[in-house]
Scaffold this motif. Structure first.
Motif, PDB file in Angstrom:
ATOM      1  N   ALA A   1     -23.016 -42.579 -61.244  1.00 26.42           N
ATOM      2  CA  ALA A   1     -21.990 -43.410 -61.897  1.00 26.42           C
ATOM      3  C   ALA A   1     -22.646 -44.238 -63.008  1.00 26.42           C
ATOM      4  CB  ALA A   1     -21.321 -44.324 -60.877  1.00 26.42           C
ATOM      5  N   ASP A   2     -22.194 -44.024 -64.236  1.00 24.59           N
ATOM      6  CA  ASP A   2     -22.749 -44.762 -65.376  1.00 24.59           C
ATOM      7  C   ASP A   2     -22.376 -46.246 -65.243  1.00 24.59           C
ATOM      8  OD1 ASP A   2     -23.502 -44.108 -68.620  1.00 24.59           O
ATOM      9  OD2 ASP A   2     -22.570 -46.026 -68.128  1.00 24.59           O
ATOM     10  N   VAL A   3     -23.383 -47.127 -65.327  1.00 24.59           N
ATOM     11  CA  VAL A   3     -23.107 -48.547 -65.040  1.00 24.59           C
ATOM     12  C   VAL A   3     -22.222 -49.207 -66.103  1.00 24.59           C
ATOM     13  CG1 VAL A   3     -25.170 -48.954 -63.641  1.00 24.59           C
ATOM     14  CG2 VAL A   3     -25.250 -49.406 -66.070  1.00 24.59           C
ATOM     15  N   TRP A   4     -22.156 -48.609 -67.303  1.00 22.21           N
ATOM     16  CA  TRP A   4     -21.291 -49.213 -68.333  1.00 22.21           C
ATOM     17  C   TRP A   4     -19.959 -48.476 -68.426  1.00 22.21           C
ATOM     18  CZ3 TRP A   4     -22.462 -53.900 -69.474  1.00 22.21           C
ATOM     19  CH2 TRP A   4     -23.786 -54.306 -69.365  1.00 22.21           C
ATOM     20  N   ALA A   5     -19.965 -47.163 -68.217  1.00 25.53           N
ATOM     21  CA  ALA A   5     -18.718 -46.402 -68.325  1.00 25.53           C
ATOM     22  C   ALA A   5     -17.870 -46.525 -67.056  1.00 25.53           C
ATOM     23  CB  ALA A   5     -19.022 -44.936 -68.613  1.00 25.53           C
ATOM     24  N   GLU A   6     -18.544 -46.627 -65.895  1.00 25.37           N
ATOM     25  CA  GLU A   6     -17.812 -46.719 -64.619  1.00 25.37           C
ATOM     26  C   GLU A   6     -18.358 -47.888 -63.799  1.00 25.37           C
ATOM     27  OE1 GLU A   6     -17.299 -42.765 -62.511  1.00 25.37           O
ATOM     28  OE2 GLU A   6     -19.021 -42.364 -63.798  1.00 25.37           O
ATOM     29  N   PRO A   7     -18.242 -49.110 -64.325  1.00 25.10           N
ATOM     30  CA  PRO A   7     -18.900 -50.246 -63.670  1.00 25.10           C
ATOM     31  C   PRO A   7     -18.426 -50.502 -62.238  1.00 25.10           C
ATOM     32  CG  PRO A   7     -17.439 -50.987 -65.443  1.00 25.10           C
ATOM     33  CD  PRO A   7     -17.530 -49.501 -65.541  1.00 25.10           C
ATOM     34  N   ALA A   8     -17.144 -50.331 -61.980  1.00 24.08           N
ATOM     35  CA  ALA A   8     -16.636 -50.644 -60.637  1.00 24.08           C
ATOM     36  C   ALA A   8     -17.262 -49.708 -59.600  1.00 24.08           C
ATOM     37  CB  ALA A   8     -15.114 -50.546 -60.610  1.00 24.08           C
ATOM     38  N   ARG A   9     -17.316 -48.397 -59.945  1.00 29.32           N
ATOM     39  CA  ARG A   9     -17.885 -47.432 -59.004  1.00 29.32           C
ATOM     40  C   ARG A   9     -19.390 -47.673 -58.828  1.00 29.32           C
ATOM     41  NH1 ARG A   9     -19.225 -41.765 -58.179  1.00 29.32           N
ATOM     42  NH2 ARG A   9     -19.340 -41.147 -60.362  1.00 29.32           N
ATOM     43  N   ALA A  10     -20.070 -47.921 -59.951  1.00 31.19           N
ATOM     44  CA  ALA A  10     -21.520 -48.128 -59.888  1.00 31.19           C
ATOM     45  C   ALA A  10     -21.840 -49.374 -59.068  1.00 31.19           C
ATOM     46  CB  ALA A  10     -22.091 -48.243 -61.297  1.00 31.19           C
ATOM     47  N   LYS A  11     -21.089 -50.446 -59.308  1.00 34.21           N
ATOM     48  CA  LYS A  11     -21.420 -51.728 -58.650  1.00 34.21           C
ATOM     49  C   LYS A  11     -21.087 -51.738 -57.164  1.00 34.21           C
ATOM     50  CE  LYS A  11     -21.763 -54.087 -62.940  1.00 34.21           C
ATOM     51  NZ  LYS A  11     -21.265 -54.976 -63.968  1.00 34.21           N
ATOM     52  N   GLN A  12     -20.179 -50.873 -56.774  1.00 35.22           N
ATOM     53  CA  GLN A  12     -19.870 -50.727 -55.356  1.00 35.22           C
ATOM     54  C   GLN A  12     -21.075 -50.167 -54.592  1.00 35.22           C
ATOM     55  OE1 GLN A  12     -16.816 -51.742 -54.498  1.00 35.22           O
ATOM     56  NE2 GLN A  12     -17.340 -51.474 -52.344  1.00 35.22           N
ATOM     57  N   LEU A  13     -21.886 -49.380 -55.312  1.00 37.17           N
ATOM     58  CA  LEU A  13     -22.979 -48.656 -54.665  1.00 37.17           C
ATOM     59  C   LEU A  13     -24.301 -49.419 -54.667  1.00 37.17           C
ATOM     60  CD1 LEU A  13     -22.174 -45.238 -56.376  1.00 37.17           C
ATOM     61  CD2 LEU A  13     -21.910 -45.745 -53.933  1.00 37.17           C
ATOM     62  N   VAL A  14     -24.337 -50.535 -55.387  1.00 39.24           N
ATOM     63  CA  VAL A  14     -25.617 -51.222 -55.567  1.00 39.24           C
ATOM     64  C   VAL A  14     -25.533 -52.686 -55.133  1.00 39.24           C
ATOM     65  CG1 VAL A  14     -25.182 -51.825 -58.014  1.00 39.24           C
ATOM     66  CG2 VAL A  14     -27.522 -51.581 -57.204  1.00 39.24           C
ATOM     67  N   GLY A  15     -26.617 -53.147 -54.516  1.00 39.68           N
ATOM     68  CA  GLY A  15     -26.761 -54.566 -54.192  1.00 39.68           C
ATOM     69  C   GLY A  15     -27.923 -55.093 -55.017  1.00 39.68           C
ATOM     70  N   VAL A  16     -27.711 -56.231 -55.675  1.00 41.90           N
ATOM     71  CA  VAL A  16     -28.708 -56.704 -56.639  1.00 41.90           C
ATOM     72  C   VAL A  16     -29.216 -58.104 -56.281  1.00 41.90           C
ATOM     73  CG1 VAL A  16     -29.126 -57.177 -59.088  1.00 41.90           C
ATOM     74  CG2 VAL A  16     -27.493 -55.411 -58.441  1.00 41.90           C
ATOM     75  N   LEU A  17     -30.535 -58.249 -56.327  1.00 41.18           N
ATOM     76  CA  LEU A  17     -31.130 -59.585 -56.261  1.00 41.18           C
ATOM     77  C   LEU A  17     -31.753 -59.834 -57.624  1.00 41.18           C
ATOM     78  CD1 LEU A  17     -32.158 -62.113 -54.668  1.00 41.18           C
ATOM     79  CD2 LEU A  17     -34.218 -60.800 -54.199  1.00 41.18           C
ATOM     80  N   PRO A  18     -31.023 -60.538 -58.511  1.00 39.00           N
ATOM     81  CA  PRO A  18     -31.571 -60.733 -59.858  1.00 39.00           C
ATOM     82  C   PRO A  18     -32.631 -61.825 -59.853  1.00 39.00           C
ATOM     83  CG  PRO A  18     -29.212 -61.267 -59.759  1.00 39.00           C
ATOM     84  CD  PRO A  18     -29.711 -61.167 -58.365  1.00 39.00           C
ATOM     85  N   ASP A  19     -33.414 -61.870 -60.917  1.00 42.13           N
ATOM     86  CA  ASP A  19     -34.411 -62.911 -61.084  1.00 42.13           C
ATOM     87  C   ASP A  19     -33.656 -64.192 -61.455  1.00 42.13           C
ATOM     88  OD1 ASP A  19     -37.019 -63.861 -61.256  1.00 42.13           O
ATOM     89  OD2 ASP A  19     -37.041 -63.616 -63.440  1.00 42.13           O
TER      90      ASP A  19
END
Ligand code: ATP
Length: 249
Positions: free
Chosen positions: A66-84
């Motif tokens: 899932a392209d993070v810019w073209a399909e952000p909702a699908r991509a973000k569902q699949l990833v958990g992020v700990l940003p700096d």
């Protein structure tokens, strides 16, 4: 098999400074991937673009296809992020932050309550029941950040310096959680300066040097017969200059 994370030609320039320069990286499904590099090498910028937190000048990133810019909702569902330096609602307690973010993620009240309870307990944050996040120590902030990344049970975790400022007991707990996550089929990318930690945890490694990939592959491919630290110093060409200067010290 589709990669957990596929980065193609990511580039970011700030003024004259090319912070990330056509970076290509493939994080295979089920891998524990360590991204290493000197201060300012471009790790945070790369990971921020990879998860859709920072818009690249060029290149693409996809999470399980899932392209993070073209399909952000699908991509973000699949990833958990700990940003700096993660920004969080600071005037809430840890439990309130998890509840708020869990509901925003669309989880049911019951699921959020159950997972919040477990995460606070496992990460030993339950004793800070009434403490607002603004009063948390740096290590506690990392832990609550990790809890928010895990809350929606993602398939990929992207963690920027997850062990920075975390005490050794908490670090051991986090290592166990991460190993179990990978053993259960999850994939992880983490950035770190600590080579021993990457060697201990990761099966793949990418070395970033001045915005470019200096080496990438399995841990054994990258380090060869040397230690990761020796290989890293060799790759980034950081000859020890510490003895030049400071003669007054
Ligand atoms: P560290 O290990 O110190 O966290 P890093 O590898 O994560 O470093 P980045 O934070 O990605 O490195 O920075 C890469 C380069 O981009 C550095 O030269 C940094 O000064 C520059 N940079 C990063 N963010 C910005 C910004 N918002 N504005 C201008 N320059 C930036």
């Amino acid at each position: 098999m589709t990669a957990a994370l596929e980065i193609k030609g990511l580039t970011k320039t700030y003024g004259d400074n090319v912070a990330v320069d056509h970076v290509h990286l493939t994080v295979p499904q089920g891998s524990f991937y360590g991204l290493v590099g000197q201060n300012g090498a471009g790790k945070t910028t790369t990971l921020s673009m990879a998860v859709g937190l920072l818009r690249p000048d060029a290149g693409t990133a996809s999470i399980f296809g899932a392209d993070v810019w073209a399909e952000p909702a699908r991509a973000k569902q699949l990833v958990g992020v700990l940003p700096d330096g993660m920004a969080m609602p600071e005037r809430l307690t840890g439990r309130e932050v998890l509840t708020y973010l869990g509901l925003l993620r669309g989880l049911s009240k019951e699921v959020v309550a159950g997972r919040t309870e477990e995460l606070l307990s496992v990460l030993e944050l339950d004793s800070a029941e009434k403490t607002l996040v603004i009063e948390y120590s740096t290590g506690m902030r990392k832990k609550i950040g990790l809890a928010t990344a895990l809350l929606h049970a993602p398939r990929l975790l992207v963690l920027d310096e997850p062990f920075e400022a975390v005490d050794p007991v908490s670090a051991a707990t986090i290592k166990t959680i991460l190993r179990e996550f990978v053993a259960g089929g999850g994939s992880i990318v983490l950035s770190s300066h600590v080579m021993a930690l990457v060697e201990q945890l990761c099966d793949h490694v990418g070395v970033i040097d001045r915005g470019r990939v200096a080496a990438a592959g399995t841990l054994d491919e990258v380090r060869g017969a040397a230690t990761l630290e020796d290989r890293f110093v060799e790759l980034v060409g950081a000859a020890t200059t510490a003895t030049k200067g400071l003669s007054w010290l």
